[in-house]
Design an enzyme around this catalytic site. Structure first.
Site, mmCIF file in Angstrom:
data_model
loop_
_atom_site.group_PDB
_atom_site.id
_atom_site.type_symbol
_atom_site.label_atom_id
_atom_site.label_comp_id
_atom_site.label_asym_id
_atom_site.label_seq_id
_atom_site.Cartn_x
_atom_site.Cartn_y
_atom_site.Cartn_z
ATOM 1 N N ASP A 143 0.817 -1.209 0.000
ATOM 2 C CA ASP A 143 0.000 0.000 0.000
ATOM 3 C C ASP A 143 0.851 1.260 0.000
ATOM 4 O O ASP A 143 1.558 1.545 0.967
ATOM 5 C CB ASP A 143 -0.917 0.001 1.225
ATOM 6 C CG ASP A 143 -1.952 1.119 1.179
ATOM 7 O OD1 ASP A 143 -2.104 1.751 0.122
ATOM 8 O OD2 ASP A 143 -2.614 1.354 2.198
ATOM 9 N N ASP A 348 -1.815 5.706 -6.457
ATOM 10 C CA ASP A 348 -2.256 4.903 -5.316
ATOM 11 C C ASP A 348 -2.482 3.453 -5.730
ATOM 12 O O ASP A 348 -3.514 3.117 -6.303
ATOM 13 C CB ASP A 348 -3.550 5.510 -4.760
ATOM 14 C CG ASP A 348 -4.043 4.814 -3.505
ATOM 15 O OD1 ASP A 348 -3.293 3.996 -2.941
ATOM 16 O OD2 ASP A 348 -5.181 5.088 -3.092
#
Length: 464
Positions: A143, A348
């Site tokens: 992440d 992202d």
């Protein structure tokens, strides 16, 4: 240095599959074949995945893909589900810079901070690393929207920890484990980065507590700790700071924890910047394919990359931001005023679908639909672009390219970088000049190189 990667060999999967061939007219044509039985399976081999790489590289897989070490029990996201998760995550990240720190005091337990994080359930890609001495394998979600890494730790019963395939990490069995004292500078940085810090006494020693709570309701809390992290045989990071979680909750499934790649001090790239310079890269494979990679350190020769400037989003040290300047469909540049891109795109890997401001999104959707008129469009109240390909033996999909600051044009992989569950994997982020998101569907098969010191993001096509 060679690094272990997975080699995928096909074993038992049923259903139709897509074969891809380039057409002479600049499109890609996808042939829908009849259902057949394939051979699927994975094994470790030792290869060198990246040329001119002085750093360390580890295998990276989709958690629903054929090479996932711990198969998830849930199904891959439908477009509707992925869109919902992506919007929840995007809404949180947009508000993160304005978030206030919350505190929680629990008598007789670790005093820990509360932190509203992004949705863990939106994460799709995992790496397998070793934690402790001797090293214990841990499957961690990847992440770029998080900084603090964590794993579930023993002792932890079934009501406090969710099920995972690998054994829980037990710090009592590691010769290199040490809790971080609550008065240390390392613990104090949690407070300065909106993670705060708490203290508990264990005998005569104080320990630093942590708590992370995510937008999907999942949470973890425990002791912020020091440990050895093994990336590959012989490649060990000493004194890696991570959260040793003793109480978890929410909709977690199979994975052992999370690996934070954001820009704040708690993240893996920042912690290892003295060795690898703060640079890292990854290549996300398509769901149905084998492995990609996560690499720390920049290649000595970056001639295969195209770079665009990269900054952080407002006062959010975690998120990485680039600026889009144009979009083309089927080789034709769309007429979009550059001012509508001023908000930029947050890069992202935890966001499945890319989000664009209204004008560029509507222009892209219109051009894509015009090129796909041969196929029935599924009605949608939300204006989604989804198709029913039933009965078509060949499907022709136009190329889509994104152009970033500096004239860097990136061709998205077809179909993996465009379609999700038969739908165009883009969404509307809101009014023009709003911040958008570059999601993981569009990143697939590209090597994404985060050159943090150089303040630039690199793209290398066909890397996995």
């Amino acid at each position: 240095m060679s690094s272990p990667l997975f080699l995928c060999i096909l074993l038992v999967v049923f259903g139709s599959y897509l074969s891809i061939t380039a057409a002479g007219d600049g499109h890609f044509r996808h042939k829908m074949s009849a259902p057949r039985r394939l051979q699927l399976g994975c094994m470790y081999v030792s290869v060198t995945p990246l040329p001119n790489r002085a750093g360390a590289a580890v295998p990276l897989v989709h958690r629903h893909g054929p090479c996932a070490k711990s198969q998830s029990t849930d199904k891959p996201s439908s477009f509707a589900d992925a869109l919902h998760r992506s919007r929840v995550r995007a809404d949180y990240i947009m508000s993160r810079s304005r978030a206030t720190t919350m505190h929680e005091q629990e008598k007789g337990k670790v005093s820990v901070p509360a932190y509203l994080g992004t949705s863990v359930d939106s994460q799709e890609y995992v790496v397998t690393l070793g934690l402790g001495t001797p090293a214990v394998e841990q499957v961690l979600l990847l992440d770029t929207g998080s900084d603090l890494s964590w794993v579930q730790c023993a002792p932890c019963n079934s009501s406090d920890c969710y099920g995972q395939k690998d054994p829980l990490f037990d710090p009592r069995k590691s010769s290199t484990y040490a809790p971080i004292p609550c008065g240390s500078d390392v613990c104090k940085t949690l407070q300065s980065n909106h993670l705060d810090n708490g203290c508990t006494m264990n005998g005569t020693h104080s320990q630093c507590g942590f708590r992370v709570e995510y937008g999907d309701g999942s949470k973890t809390k425990g002791v912020y700790s020091n440990e050895a992290l093994t990336l590959a045989p012989g490649v060990v990071i000493q004194d890696f700071h991570f959260g040793c979680g003793y109480k978890q909750g929410g909709p977690n499934d199979k994975f052992d924890g999370l690996l934070g790649l954001g820009g704040a001090p708690e993240s893996l790239p920042v912690q290892t910047s003295a060795v690898y310079g703060g640079s890292f890269s990854y290549c996300l494979p398509p769901v149905s394919s084998g492995t990609g990679f996560l690499a720390l350190g920049a290649p000595s020769n970056a001639s295969g990359f195209s770079f665009t400037p990269m900054t952080h989003f407002v006062d959010d040290a975690t998120s990485y931001l680039v600026k889009l300047t144009g979009i083309s469909v089927d080789g034709k540049q769309l007429r979009i005023p550059r001012k509508v891109f001023e908000g930029g795109l947050i890069v992202d890997c935890g966001n499945i679908i890319s989000h664009l401001p209204s004008t560029p999104y509507e222009k892209l959707r219109s051009a894509f639909r015009a090129a796909m008129t041969a196929y029935p469009l599924i009605p949608s109240d939300d204006g989604d672009t989804c198709y029913n390909f039933t009965g078509f033996s060949n499907v022709t999909v136009p190329k889509v390219a994104l152009t970033f600051t500096g004239g860097v044009t990136v061709d998205l992989d077809v179909p993996n970088g465009l379609l999700l569950d038969g739908c165009l994997a883009f969404a509307d982020s809101g009014p023009d000049d709003y911040v958008g998101f570059l999601g993981n569907v569009q990143m697939r098969t590209l090597e994404m190189l985060y050159d943090v010191k150089g303040a630039r993001l690199g793209f290398r096509a066909g890397a996995c």
